[in-house]
Design an enzyme around this catalytic site. Structure first.
Site, mmCIF file in Angstrom:
data_model
loop_
_atom_site.group_PDB
_atom_site.id
_atom_site.type_symbol
_atom_site.label_atom_id
_atom_site.label_comp_id
_atom_site.label_asym_id
_atom_site.label_seq_id
_atom_site.Cartn_x
_atom_site.Cartn_y
_atom_site.Cartn_z
ATOM 1 N N ASP A 12 2.938 -10.414 125.556
ATOM 2 C CA ASP A 12 2.558 -11.511 124.666
ATOM 3 C C ASP A 12 1.111 -11.912 124.948
ATOM 4 O O ASP A 12 0.824 -12.980 125.508
ATOM 5 C CB ASP A 12 3.511 -12.695 124.844
ATOM 6 N N ASP A 61 9.291 -5.646 118.660
ATOM 7 C CA ASP A 61 10.011 -6.876 118.336
ATOM 8 C C ASP A 61 9.341 -7.573 117.157
ATOM 9 O O ASP A 61 8.667 -8.590 117.322
ATOM 10 C CB ASP A 61 10.043 -7.785 119.563
ATOM 11 N N PHE A 64 12.499 -7.684 111.693
ATOM 12 C CA PHE A 64 12.508 -7.429 110.253
ATOM 13 C C PHE A 64 13.586 -8.272 109.564
ATOM 14 O O PHE A 64 14.739 -8.313 109.996
ATOM 15 C CB PHE A 64 12.749 -5.955 109.968
ATOM 16 N N HIS A 65 13.201 -8.923 108.462
ATOM 17 C CA HIS A 65 14.129 -9.760 107.708
ATOM 18 C C HIS A 65 13.611 -9.821 106.275
ATOM 19 O O HIS A 65 12.723 -10.607 105.954
ATOM 20 C CB HIS A 65 14.179 -11.168 108.326
ATOM 21 N N ASP A 66 14.174 -8.981 105.415
ATOM 22 C CA ASP A 66 13.670 -8.864 104.048
ATOM 23 C C ASP A 66 14.755 -8.214 103.201
ATOM 24 O O ASP A 66 15.875 -7.997 103.672
ATOM 25 C CB ASP A 66 12.381 -8.030 104.042
ATOM 26 N N HIS A 69 15.709 -2.687 100.781
ATOM 27 C CA HIS A 69 14.778 -1.583 100.557
ATOM 28 C C HIS A 69 13.550 -1.714 101.443
ATOM 29 O O HIS A 69 13.092 -0.737 102.050
ATOM 30 C CB HIS A 69 14.354 -1.540 99.087
ATOM 31 N N GLN A 190 11.256 -22.152 125.858
ATOM 32 C CA GLN A 190 12.627 -21.678 125.720
ATOM 33 C C GLN A 190 13.603 -22.805 126.060
ATOM 34 O O GLN A 190 13.357 -23.595 126.974
ATOM 35 C CB GLN A 190 12.888 -20.495 126.666
#
Length: 234
Positions: A12, A61, A64-66, A69, A190
């Site tokens: 990071d 990391d 992915f969120h879509d 396709h 966190q």
């Protein structure tokens, strides 16, 4: 066969120079590394290739969120980079998760697909704000079950939920846990955190650890001390 190389170091950082300076101090046989959104956005696929060329297994990391396709094409592109593991949001739904699996069905290189259940920065109050009338554990269990049904290799979860998930999921279903802090280290941003030894005892397969190692004076020594803690020789 159980994988003894359990620690994934979160890179990071804001620059390639910082990343390379750290990686020169580490042995690829002793850890894996995570490339997240900031580093990937700044440095792109070329840095991923360079890190892979140094012999490190890469946990990409990007969560992915879509639509299915789009995720299918993104996963295929990640596989071409040769990454070891990548993340998707389980909340993207069954069609999206299955599209991710289909993307690498015939690929020469097949990265492990792990679904994010609930971000470790979120607590029960955050779920209420989103209109979710379940506890964090109940939400994690629901999304983890969905991920298993959709043929994911594992999930990202808090180690605080690992023991419950071990009872619910297949034995070979991977549990990847961020929010790991060695005893005495600050929690930072966190909320649901656990020590490395406790995480492994609870059933975690891989531990994502960032600042406790990357900001240590001697990162390789810090990594070794955590490995000893996990094995009970600390």
């Amino acid at each position: 066969m159980q994988d003894e190389n359990k620690i994934i170091i979160a890179l990071d950082m804001a620059s390639e120079e910082e990343v390379m300076a750290l990686l020169r101090l580490l042995d690829p046989a002793s850890c894996r590394v995570k490339v997240g959104k900031e580093l990937f956005t700044r440095c792109g696929p070329d840095l991923v290739r360079r890190i892979g060329g140094m012999g490190f297994d890469i946990f990409l990391d990007l969560k992915f969120h879509d639509i299915p396709h789009t995720v299918n094409k993104a996963v295929a592109a990640a596989a071409e980079l040769g990454v070891w593991m990548l993340t998707l949001h389980a909340a993207g739904g069954a069609d999206m998760l299955r599209a991710a699996r289909a993307a690498i069905a015939d690929a020469e290189h097949r990265p492990l697909l792990v679904a994010v259940t609930l971000l470790t920065s979120l607590g029960e109050d955050d779920l209420v704000v989103q209109g979710i009338q379940r506890s964090p554990l109940e939400q994690v269990q629901r999304l983890a079950s969905l991920a298993q049904e959709c043929d994911m290799d594992g999930v990202v979860c808090s180690a605080a939920e690992a023991a419950d998930l071990r009872k619910l999921l297949r034995k070979d279903f991977l549990l990847v846990t961020p929010g790991i802090r060695p005893q005495g280290d600050p929690a930072n941003d966190q909320k649901r955190i656990v020590t490395p030894a406790a995480a492994v005892q609870a059933g975690s397969d891989y531990l994502v650890i960032g600042r406790p190692i990357t900001r240590a004076r001697a990162p390789a020594e810090r990594l070794l001390s955590i490995q000893r803690e996990i094995s009970g020789n600390g």
